[in-house]
Design a protein around this motif. Structure first.
Motif, PDB file in Angstrom:
ATOM      1  N   ARG A 112       0.825  -1.205   0.000  1.00 28.61           N
ATOM      2  CA  ARG A 112       0.000   0.000   0.000  1.00 28.61           C
ATOM      3  C   ARG A 112       0.864   1.262   0.000  1.00 28.61           C
ATOM      4  N   SER A 116       0.903   4.212  -2.809  1.00 31.84           N
ATOM      5  CA  SER A 116       0.687   5.618  -2.453  1.00 31.84           C
ATOM      6  C   SER A 116       1.835   6.520  -2.895  1.00 31.84           C
ATOM      7  N   GLU A 213      -5.617  -0.276  -5.431  1.00 31.54           N
ATOM      8  CA  GLU A 213      -4.301   0.180  -4.988  1.00 31.54           C
ATOM      9  C   GLU A 213      -3.196  -0.689  -5.574  1.00 31.54           C
TER      10      GLU A 213
END
Length: 274
Positions: A112, A116, A213
């Motif tokens: 994750r 990001s 994601e």
């Protein structure tokens, strides 16, 4: 507990975006490699130091205490994004240009964080537990995170550990009983139980892979799984590998979720050196 013990390096501190101090240590020499632990683990209690001991002859290995554990701070309110920022701060403080490996929910953080935009050269995840959570008898989704938070809020840390291990992760009912027979281990588990809701938030409300994601990850990735792990865990890793563009997938024969450092280290060395 760690399989091997590396010589303890001096503690250093990175400062995360929200001002939280994150304790870390580095050992060895060579390209920078950061290891991220899973639930209930920190530098003195978990697999990272054992893995580090196997790799310090080829890498500068950094291990750190995730927020709320060991010597790291714990600024509130919590959000998974804070963990991604913590990892970015550790990488920057250690010199940048790092490869990253995470185990269990630590793998969830690494995936994750990469999605990001946290900069990393390559990444490896070992068994991010996106295996789904059981529904209630009437078929509705159970509020596992809420129940876990309630146990922690009441100071019932031991019950929180058992709830997470058995009800949420699906471990055998006797696992908490076995842990209680090891007083030192049980004490450590209870001490870090307050951070269990953090791992649950990282993995998501129902422990399902965040496909949107994962599809955004552009870092060269290797998804690992143990050959003796449950079918649900193997299926989860196949989904992760199929969703991350260009990801490689590999099964380590004879390994379970508690993967041996000696089995893991050569795979890390090969992928990160290639």
């Amino acid at each position: 507990m760690s399989e091997a013990t590396a010589e303890t390096a001096p503690t250093e501190f990175a400062v995360s975006k929200d001002g939280t101090r994150i304790a870390f240590e580095r050992s060895g020499s060579g390209p920078l490699l950061v290891l991220v632990d899973g639930a209930l683990c920190f530098r003195e209690f978990g697999p990272a130091r054992g893995v580090s001991a196997q790799l310090v002859d080829r890498f500068t290995v950094v291990i750190y205490d995730r927020r709320g554990r060991g010597e790291s701070g714990d600024t509130h309110p919590y959000a998974p994004q804070r963990e991604f920022e913590d990892l970015a701060a550790v990488i920057e403080a250690a010199g940048g240009d790092a490869s990253v490996m995470g185990q269990s929910s630590g793998a969830g953080i690494v995936y994750r964080a990469a999605a990001s935009g946290v900069p990393m050269r390559k990444l490896i995840g070992y068994e991010a537990p996106w295996v789904g959570l059981r529904t209630a008898k009437d078929g509705t989704a159970r509020d596992y995170l809420g129940e876990l938070r309630a146990l922690v809020a009441r100071g019932e840390n031991g019950k929180a550990v058992g709830y997470f291990m058995v009800k949420m992760v699906g471990g055998p009912f006797f696992l908490p009983l076995m842990m209680r027979l090891m007083p030192k281990v049980w004490k450590q588990l209870q001490a870090t139980a307050t951070t269990l809701p953090y791992d649950a938030e990282v993995m998501g409300a129902q422990f399902e892979p965040p496909l949107d994601e994962l599809a955004r990850i552009t870092v060269p990735s290797l998804v690992l799984c143990g050959g003796k792990s449950p079918d649900a865990m193997k299926a989860a890793q196949q989904t992760v590998a199929a969703t991350i563009p260009g990801a490689q997938h590999r099964i380590l024969p004879g390994q379970t979720h508690q993967v041996s450092a000696s089995a893991l280290a050569p795979v890390l060395a090969e992928f990160f050196s290639g």
